[in-house]
Design a protein around this motif. Sequence first.
Motif, mmCIF file in Angstrom:
data_model
loop_
_atom_site.group_PDB
_atom_site.id
_atom_site.type_symbol
_atom_site.label_atom_id
_atom_site.label_comp_id
_atom_site.label_asym_id
_atom_site.label_seq_id
_atom_site.Cartn_x
_atom_site.Cartn_y
_atom_site.Cartn_z
ATOM 1 N N LEU A 39 0.701 -1.231 -0.041
ATOM 2 C CA LEU A 39 -0.204 -0.042 0.073
ATOM 3 C C LEU A 39 0.969 1.321 -0.060
ATOM 4 O O LEU A 39 0.551 2.336 -0.825
ATOM 5 N N CYS A 40 1.912 1.416 0.835
ATOM 6 C CA CYS A 40 2.787 2.542 1.022
ATOM 7 C C CYS A 40 3.414 2.838 -0.374
ATOM 8 O O CYS A 40 3.638 3.707 -0.757
ATOM 9 N N ASP A 41 4.124 1.656 -0.799
ATOM 10 C CA ASP A 41 4.824 1.769 -2.183
ATOM 11 C C ASP A 41 3.879 2.442 -3.102
ATOM 12 O O ASP A 41 4.419 3.176 -4.276
ATOM 13 N N ALA A 42 2.638 1.864 -3.154
ATOM 14 C CA ALA A 42 1.745 2.509 -4.243
ATOM 15 C C ALA A 42 0.961 3.702 -3.971
ATOM 16 O O ALA A 42 0.047 4.285 -4.708
ATOM 17 N N GLY A 43 1.279 4.349 -3.040
ATOM 18 C CA GLY A 43 0.704 5.622 -2.548
ATOM 19 C C GLY A 43 -0.857 5.423 -2.019
ATOM 20 O O GLY A 43 -1.371 6.320 -1.825
ATOM 21 N N GLY A 44 -1.097 4.134 -1.397
ATOM 22 C CA GLY A 44 -2.245 3.901 -0.932
ATOM 23 C C GLY A 44 -2.423 4.586 0.504
ATOM 24 O O GLY A 44 -1.483 4.744 1.330
ATOM 25 N N VAL A 45 -3.718 4.921 0.877
ATOM 26 C CA VAL A 45 -3.942 5.632 2.055
ATOM 27 C C VAL A 45 -4.987 5.059 3.115
ATOM 28 O O VAL A 45 -5.343 5.397 4.002
ATOM 29 N N ALA A 46 -5.312 3.734 2.695
ATOM 30 C CA ALA A 46 -6.180 3.013 3.453
ATOM 31 C C ALA A 46 -5.613 2.742 4.848
ATOM 32 O O ALA A 46 -4.342 2.570 4.878
ATOM 33 N N GLN A 47 -6.603 2.790 5.998
ATOM 34 C CA GLN A 47 -6.086 2.208 7.195
ATOM 35 C C GLN A 47 -6.128 0.812 7.236
ATOM 36 O O GLN A 47 -6.837 0.049 6.483
ATOM 37 N N VAL A 48 -4.938 0.289 7.920
ATOM 38 C CA VAL A 48 -5.028 -1.514 7.797
ATOM 39 C C VAL A 48 -5.022 -1.719 9.348
ATOM 40 O O VAL A 48 -4.443 -1.286 10.191
ATOM 41 N N PHE A 49 -6.218 -2.589 9.457
ATOM 42 C CA PHE A 49 -6.332 -3.461 10.703
ATOM 43 C C PHE A 49 -5.876 -4.857 10.700
ATOM 44 O O PHE A 49 -6.483 -5.517 9.737
ATOM 45 N N GLY A 50 -5.208 -5.364 11.701
ATOM 46 C CA GLY A 50 -4.806 -6.660 11.609
ATOM 47 C C GLY A 50 -6.075 -7.457 12.718
ATOM 48 O O GLY A 50 -6.392 -6.978 13.550
ATOM 49 N N ALA A 51 -6.337 -8.777 12.340
ATOM 50 C CA ALA A 51 -7.401 -9.455 12.974
ATOM 51 C C ALA A 51 -6.772 -10.753 13.195
ATOM 52 O O ALA A 51 -6.228 -11.288 12.366
ATOM 53 N N GLU A 52 -7.398 -11.266 14.633
ATOM 54 C CA GLU A 52 -6.790 -12.490 15.158
ATOM 55 C C GLU A 52 -7.599 -13.025 16.304
ATOM 56 O O GLU A 52 -8.386 -12.245 16.744
ATOM 57 N N PRO A 53 -7.538 -14.211 16.234
ATOM 58 C CA PRO A 53 -8.568 -14.802 17.339
ATOM 59 C C PRO A 53 -8.027 -14.277 18.726
ATOM 60 O O PRO A 53 -6.952 -14.117 19.092
ATOM 61 N N LEU A 54 -9.173 -14.125 19.593
ATOM 62 C CA LEU A 54 -9.005 -13.756 20.959
ATOM 63 C C LEU A 54 -8.023 -14.432 21.691
ATOM 64 O O LEU A 54 -7.290 -14.019 22.529
ATOM 65 N N LEU A 55 -8.222 -15.722 21.566
ATOM 66 C CA LEU A 55 -7.427 -16.615 22.447
ATOM 67 C C LEU A 55 -5.936 -16.956 21.595
ATOM 68 O O LEU A 55 -5.299 -17.857 22.549
ATOM 69 N N ALA A 56 -5.720 -16.195 20.479
ATOM 70 C CA ALA A 56 -4.321 -16.353 20.256
ATOM 71 C C ALA A 56 -3.881 -14.899 19.735
ATOM 72 O O ALA A 56 -3.503 -14.652 18.268
ATOM 73 N N ASN A 57 -4.088 -14.037 20.514
ATOM 74 C CA ASN A 57 -3.733 -12.734 20.295
ATOM 75 C C ASN A 57 -2.535 -12.216 20.388
ATOM 76 O O ASN A 57 -2.406 -11.033 21.159
ATOM 77 N N ASP A 58 -1.378 -12.953 20.141
ATOM 78 C CA ASP A 58 -0.016 -12.651 20.442
ATOM 79 C C ASP A 58 0.459 -11.457 19.711
ATOM 80 O O ASP A 58 1.204 -10.783 20.171
ATOM 81 N N ALA A 59 -0.134 -11.146 18.490
ATOM 82 C CA ALA A 59 0.276 -9.970 17.960
ATOM 83 C C ALA A 59 -0.110 -8.673 18.362
ATOM 84 O O ALA A 59 0.471 -7.676 18.740
ATOM 85 N N ALA A 60 -1.529 -8.637 18.679
ATOM 86 C CA ALA A 60 -2.085 -7.487 19.574
ATOM 87 C C ALA A 60 -1.291 -7.329 20.879
ATOM 88 O O ALA A 60 -0.993 -6.183 21.443
ATOM 89 N N ARG A 61 -0.909 -8.404 21.829
ATOM 90 C CA ARG A 61 -0.368 -7.963 22.859
ATOM 91 C C ARG A 61 0.972 -7.891 22.783
ATOM 92 O O ARG A 61 1.603 -6.878 23.599
ATOM 93 N N SER A 62 1.872 -8.275 21.569
ATOM 94 C CA SER A 62 3.149 -7.925 21.208
ATOM 95 C C SER A 62 3.168 -6.234 20.920
ATOM 96 O O SER A 62 3.906 -5.667 21.695
#
Length: 204
Positions: free
Chosen positions: A174-197
């Motif tokens: 997105l950044c390389d192409a000049g996109g401006v969209a917001q990006v949200f990551g989605a993961e299971p609540l019981l495996a939310n290591d990315a959010a906690r990290s």
Amino acid sequence: MKTLFEAIRPATFVESEKLKSLLNLDLTVASETFQHTGSFKFRAAYNLALNAPNEEILTASSGNFGQALAYACQLLNKKCTVVMPETSARVKIEAVRNYGATVDLVDTQKIGRNERVARLAEQMPNAYFASAYDDEFVINGNASLGAELAVRNFDVIISPVGGGGLSSGIVKGLCDAGGVAQVFGAEPLLANDAARSFQAGKII
């Protein structure tokens, strides 16, 4: 030898009138079901096999990345070894083999995949170890999807998060192409290591 964009299939975009009505918003699903080997993993795998200087590639996978890398290596005439748990779906094990890769099955109750990969790496000093997500070639390959999303001018993009290779690639594309969209990551609540990290400022 095909470039990445010549080798991949473009994503399939599906607009759902039912979801639009239910959620009261315009929603488009970007599907990679028709990508080679059936998932977005081929984007990363092909880019890695294309750009890694080694003629042999070693990885660990339960199936999807292993299949994608095996097929990419077949196309590019490179050797591929995939460490897989014995409990992996038989159809995925056979798919990796059918693409010409060597499958190294491990009993993960006795030895972890990473430990087995480390041992094999000592025996294969000329092989390139490929992470399914934590690798620049992987992220750059997944950026091709971000580039496809950028031209559609979405306001928001929701990306699944596992190891982070796809979401990182989408943001980069997105950044390389000049996109401006917001990006949200989605993961299971019981495996939310990315959010906690992310909250902790370090990998958990």
